[in-house]
Design a protein around this motif. Sequence first.
Motif, mmCIF file in Angstrom:
data_model
loop_
_atom_site.group_PDB
_atom_site.id
_atom_site.type_symbol
_atom_site.label_atom_id
_atom_site.label_comp_id
_atom_site.label_asym_id
_atom_site.label_seq_id
_atom_site.Cartn_x
_atom_site.Cartn_y
_atom_site.Cartn_z
ATOM 1 N N ILE A 179 0.868 -1.173 0.000
ATOM 2 C CA ILE A 179 0.000 0.000 0.000
ATOM 3 C C ILE A 179 0.910 1.229 0.000
ATOM 4 O O ILE A 179 1.713 1.417 0.915
ATOM 5 C CB ILE A 179 -0.929 0.029 1.243
ATOM 6 N N ASP A 180 0.795 2.017 -1.075
ATOM 7 C CA ASP A 180 1.677 3.155 -1.325
ATOM 8 C C ASP A 180 1.059 4.440 -0.779
ATOM 9 O O ASP A 180 -0.166 4.539 -0.643
ATOM 10 C CB ASP A 180 1.857 3.265 -2.844
ATOM 11 N N ASP A 181 1.909 5.403 -0.492
ATOM 12 C CA ASP A 181 1.466 6.737 -0.038
ATOM 13 C C ASP A 181 0.535 6.629 1.157
ATOM 14 O O ASP A 181 -0.454 7.374 1.255
ATOM 15 C CB ASP A 181 0.735 7.485 -1.173
ATOM 16 N N ILE A 239 12.984 9.687 2.347
ATOM 17 C CA ILE A 239 14.038 9.972 3.332
ATOM 18 C C ILE A 239 15.132 10.812 2.661
ATOM 19 O O ILE A 239 15.732 10.380 1.685
ATOM 20 C CB ILE A 239 14.626 8.653 3.893
ATOM 21 N N GLU A 240 15.351 11.997 3.199
ATOM 22 C CA GLU A 240 16.295 12.915 2.555
ATOM 23 C C GLU A 240 17.540 13.185 3.387
ATOM 24 O O GLU A 240 18.575 13.572 2.844
ATOM 25 C CB GLU A 240 15.588 14.236 2.209
ATOM 26 N N VAL A 241 17.444 13.009 4.697
ATOM 27 C CA VAL A 241 18.626 13.248 5.544
ATOM 28 C C VAL A 241 18.836 12.083 6.508
ATOM 29 O O VAL A 241 17.893 11.377 6.870
ATOM 30 C CB VAL A 241 18.526 14.587 6.339
ATOM 31 N N GLY A 258 14.602 7.047 -0.530
ATOM 32 C CA GLY A 258 14.586 8.498 -0.627
ATOM 33 C C GLY A 258 15.883 9.052 -1.178
ATOM 34 O O GLY A 258 16.849 8.323 -1.405
ATOM 35 N N TYR A 259 15.890 10.376 -1.386
ATOM 36 C CA TYR A 259 17.030 11.044 -2.011
ATOM 37 C C TYR A 259 18.311 10.916 -1.198
ATOM 38 O O TYR A 259 19.396 11.066 -1.732
ATOM 39 C CB TYR A 259 16.715 12.521 -2.246
ATOM 40 N N LEU A 260 18.193 10.653 0.116
ATOM 41 C CA LEU A 260 19.400 10.432 0.911
ATOM 42 C C LEU A 260 20.253 9.330 0.273
ATOM 43 O O LEU A 260 21.478 9.417 0.227
ATOM 44 C CB LEU A 260 19.035 10.019 2.347
HETATM 45 P P1 C2E Z 1 5.350 6.920 -5.653
HETATM 46 O O1 C2E Z 1 5.081 5.552 -6.144
HETATM 47 O O2 C2E Z 1 4.945 7.244 -4.264
HETATM 48 O O3 C2E Z 1 6.902 7.144 -5.889
HETATM 49 C C1 C2E Z 1 7.687 7.966 -5.102
HETATM 50 C C2 C2E Z 1 7.892 9.327 -5.730
HETATM 51 O O4 C2E Z 1 8.601 10.156 -4.832
HETATM 52 C C3 C2E Z 1 8.746 9.286 -6.996
HETATM 53 O O5 C2E Z 1 8.337 10.366 -7.830
HETATM 54 C C4 C2E Z 1 10.142 9.548 -6.443
HETATM 55 O O6 C2E Z 1 11.040 10.057 -7.405
HETATM 56 C C5 C2E Z 1 9.825 10.561 -5.387
HETATM 57 N N1 C2E Z 1 10.821 10.534 -4.313
HETATM 58 C C6 C2E Z 1 11.517 9.489 -3.856
HETATM 59 N N2 C2E Z 1 12.326 9.829 -2.842
HETATM 60 C C7 C2E Z 1 12.126 11.161 -2.627
HETATM 61 C C8 C2E Z 1 12.683 12.098 -1.708
HETATM 62 O O7 C2E Z 1 13.529 11.799 -0.869
HETATM 63 N N3 C2E Z 1 12.216 13.374 -1.794
HETATM 64 C C9 C2E Z 1 11.302 13.762 -2.723
HETATM 65 N N4 C2E Z 1 10.923 15.038 -2.757
HETATM 66 N N5 C2E Z 1 10.749 12.893 -3.609
HETATM 67 C C10 C2E Z 1 11.173 11.602 -3.557
HETATM 68 P P2 C2E Z 1 8.021 10.151 -9.383
HETATM 69 O O8 C2E Z 1 9.001 9.212 -9.999
HETATM 70 O O9 C2E Z 1 7.880 11.507 -9.966
HETATM 71 O O10 C2E Z 1 6.627 9.418 -9.353
HETATM 72 C C11 C2E Z 1 5.483 10.054 -8.853
HETATM 73 C C12 C2E Z 1 4.337 9.097 -8.734
HETATM 74 O O11 C2E Z 1 3.902 8.664 -10.032
HETATM 75 C C13 C2E Z 1 4.672 7.806 -8.003
HETATM 76 O O12 C2E Z 1 4.622 8.008 -6.613
HETATM 77 C C14 C2E Z 1 3.587 6.892 -8.500
HETATM 78 O O13 C2E Z 1 2.388 7.084 -7.772
HETATM 79 C C15 C2E Z 1 3.389 7.369 -9.917
HETATM 80 N N6 C2E Z 1 4.105 6.455 -10.823
HETATM 81 C C16 C2E Z 1 5.417 6.393 -11.116
HETATM 82 N N7 C2E Z 1 5.680 5.396 -11.972
HETATM 83 C C17 C2E Z 1 4.498 4.789 -12.224
HETATM 84 C C18 C2E Z 1 4.094 3.673 -13.020
HETATM 85 O O14 C2E Z 1 4.906 2.994 -13.670
HETATM 86 N N8 C2E Z 1 2.761 3.344 -13.025
HETATM 87 C C19 C2E Z 1 1.850 4.049 -12.284
HETATM 88 N N9 C2E Z 1 0.549 3.661 -12.343
HETATM 89 N N10 C2E Z 1 2.190 5.093 -11.522
HETATM 90 C C20 C2E Z 1 3.494 5.455 -11.479
#
Ligand code: C2E
Length: 292
Positions: A179-181, A239-241, A258-260
Amino acid sequence: QAKDAGRSNYRVFTEDMLLKANNKLMIEQDIGAAIEERQLSLFLQPIVGLPDAKLKGFEALIRWFHPQRGLIMPGDFIPNIENSEAIIQVGNYVLEEGGAMLSRLRKQGWNDLYLAVNLSAKHYMDPGLIPLVQHILAKYELPPQSLLLEVTEESVIEQVDLAMSSMKSLKQLGVRIAIDDFGTGYSSLSYLKQLPFDVLKIDRCFTSEVLNESVDSHIVSTVIDLAHNLGRTVVAEGIEVQEQADCLAEMGCELAQGYLYSKPLDEDKIFQILNRIETSRVWPAEQIPQLG
Ligand code: C2E
Ligand code: MG
Ligand code: MG
Ligand code: MG
């Protein structure tokens, strides 16, 4: 004057809506070609154990290299197609491509890593999903537990009864579900108890608050305990730091992302880093130059 402001707000609003509608149409039209012409690619972000930062797996995150519009991030096109058939096409592509990537990792000796892919809740209602997953596991000789399917809390809760049965079938195959987010939707505790998931990913908007003596930090530690009481594993997102990682480790959270550790990187860069950490398996906590 108030009337004027009202009018101009109204106009801005409709123009914005028109733009969005156009954008949506464009995306729906282009996505088929994007798949055929291989404009979509998966970047990988490491998921590590706490507190030692040992590599456990990757999350596949999609990027669209559009021939005219350049790089489009998932947040700018996934929501637009979430309710159309195109989301199934994208999900199928991501499963196929993710399976291929995981098999390349395994062939290089990284055979205890897992790969998480994101699927829209709508996809769990698609009768083609289970056969496709079975096909991919067989084709790439993947242990089912090496595949983790993520679905956002918000979307799964909207259609919980429909999603439930295919989640159960996937579990029977041995595939894991996350379960994401978590924390951004509104699932009740009774849903949480019923849903057949293995992993709970705590959203960044909560983990970013753990260092403050805030309500959110208490929520995070309570959610971790709750997940553990239900026999689930917890991943802290965003997780960034280092201090955040330390704090979450202290709370008993077993995995972090995370970006860390790293932003999502293309496969070549991932393999370069894997070569460097072959013996330690500790993902280097440093800012690695990335491609967005
Ligand atoms: P998500 O699945 O919750 O993925 C995590 C998002 O947070 C990713 O953004 C990632 O780059 C970003 N992230 C990771 N660590 C950090 C951090 O430390 N700080 C910050 N500020 N951001 C961080 P991304 O790649 O832009 O993806 C956004 C969302 O798009 C994803 O959230 C997911 O819900 C969706 N997504 C991405 N790829 C797919 C896919 O292949 N299929 C579907 N259906 N959705 C996707
Ligand atoms: Mg995800
Ligand atoms: Mg997430
Ligand atoms: Mg997200």
